[in-house]
Design a protein around this motif. Structure first.
Motif: not given
Length: 351
Positions: A79-80, A126-127, A130, A58, A113-117, A100
């Motif tokens: 990733t972001a 991968t996001i 969010s 990131i 907030r972002i959630d990443i896998s 993103p």
């Protein structure tokens, strides 16, 4: 410029930090005397190449969105990108070159907030979700944090909540206007500066003013929000040519640039045509490039802050008085205050 956080399965999350070269001029020179700002693009490429096989990467950026987009184009495997310099809310996320990009506005109004896998095999992130969470009084405070703050708030409330006067009008310090056009708050501040020192003119960079002053009761806290920096008032002697140089520097950028070096003025009027200054006059008399004038500014500007190099090294009298203190004292003495836009700075021929 990078931090690594362990994840599961032998992976790690790398957060690369980058900032703008504007840092070197938008803060007091003494603050960055021993600071080097590395090239953002090169730095991100270097750290990405070292980290991409270990897990998601990131970018935490304090650069303009255009710079972030350029980085995304060059490093599409990020990733972001979490930005902040533009102080806008990017919702939904912009996705330049498939990366993103997020910004959560300013002044703690949102929590992003972002959630990443993350895939343990490819190490790619991968996001998956969010959101921007508004910071409002409806949020239930954490009791442990509130206990810590309780003692500090008790001390601050005694001083900060003191009502020192009343503003009869709303004074405009909103970023999109005060960094491009004359506002009544800019006039109010510069008038107080000039009246206090008796100089012929006064100037202040818009970046020193960080909030509006609302109509109604004025507290010390509201003045600290308007002017969070303890800049000292200085009276300097400069030529008319120096003044014209400063004004030209002031109008070099567009509205969207939100330039903190844009100047608010007292005792002088001028027109702006394109990026040129015309018809500058002090007391109704055209500015004489060869004549010496007395000018009240701040120590930040005197040291060349926001790119105002015209004042560096010029003869000066240090007052030892922080501008913020002068504002508080003036409002306390006057009881009621107001200001208006007067046509000191006139833009002609469109923006």
């Amino acid at each position: 410029p990078a931090a690594v956080f362990p994840l599961w399965g032998g992976m790690s999350l790398t957060v690369i930090g980058a900032t703008t070269t504007e840092l070197l001029t938008t803060t007091a020179p003494a603050n960055v005397e021993k600071v080097d700002v590395l090239d953002s693009l090169k730095t991100v490429i270097d750290h990405f190449n070292k980290s991409t096989k270990k897990g998601p990467v990131i970018l935490l950026s304090h650069s303009r969105y255009q710079t972030d987009a350029q980085i995304a184009e060059t490093v599409p495997g990020l990733t972001a990108i979490i930005g902040g310099h533009d102080q806008v809310l990017i919702n939904p996320a912009r996705i330049p070159s498939g990366v993103p990009g997020f910004q959560a506005y300013e002044k703690g109004r949102y929590l992003g907030r972002i959630d990443i896998s993350a895939d343990p095999k490819s190490k790619k992130g991968t996001i998956v979700a969010s959101d921007y969470l508004p910071i409002t009084p409806a949020i239930v405070p954490d009791p442990r944090v509130m206990e810590i703050l309780k003692a500090y708030n008790a001390k601050l409330d005694t001083t900060f909540k003191e009502v020192i006067g009343e503003s009869l009008v709303s004074m405009d310090g909103e970023r999109g206007r005060i960094r491009y056009e004359e506002t009544n708050l800019g006039n109010f501040v510069t008038d107080i500066m000039r009246e206090h020192t008796g100089s012929e003119i006064s100037l202040i960079n818009a970046g020193s003013i960080r909030a509006s002053l609302n109509r109604g009761p004025v507290t010390i806290e509201s003045i600290f929000k308007v002017m969070p920096y303890p800049n000292e008032i200085i009276v300097t002697k400069v030529t008319g040519a120096d003044i014209l140089e400063a004004l030209t520097r002031s109008v070099r950028d567009n509205r969207d640039d939100e330039d903190g070096g844009f100047l608010h003025v007292s005792g002088i009027r001028f027109r702006v045509k394109g990026k040129q200054v015309e018809d500058a006059a002090i007391g109704g008399v055209p500015v004489d490039p060869a004549r010496t004038y007395s000018v009240t500014i701040t120590d930040f500007m005197y040291s060349g802050g926001d790119g105002h190099k015209a004042f560096i090294g010029k003869p000066a009298t240090m007052t030892g008085l922080p501008l913020r203190e002068l504002l508080v004292d003036t409002i306390r003495k006057r009881k009621t205050v107001e200001a208006a836009v007067e046509g000191r700075i006139t833009r002609v021929g469109g923006e």
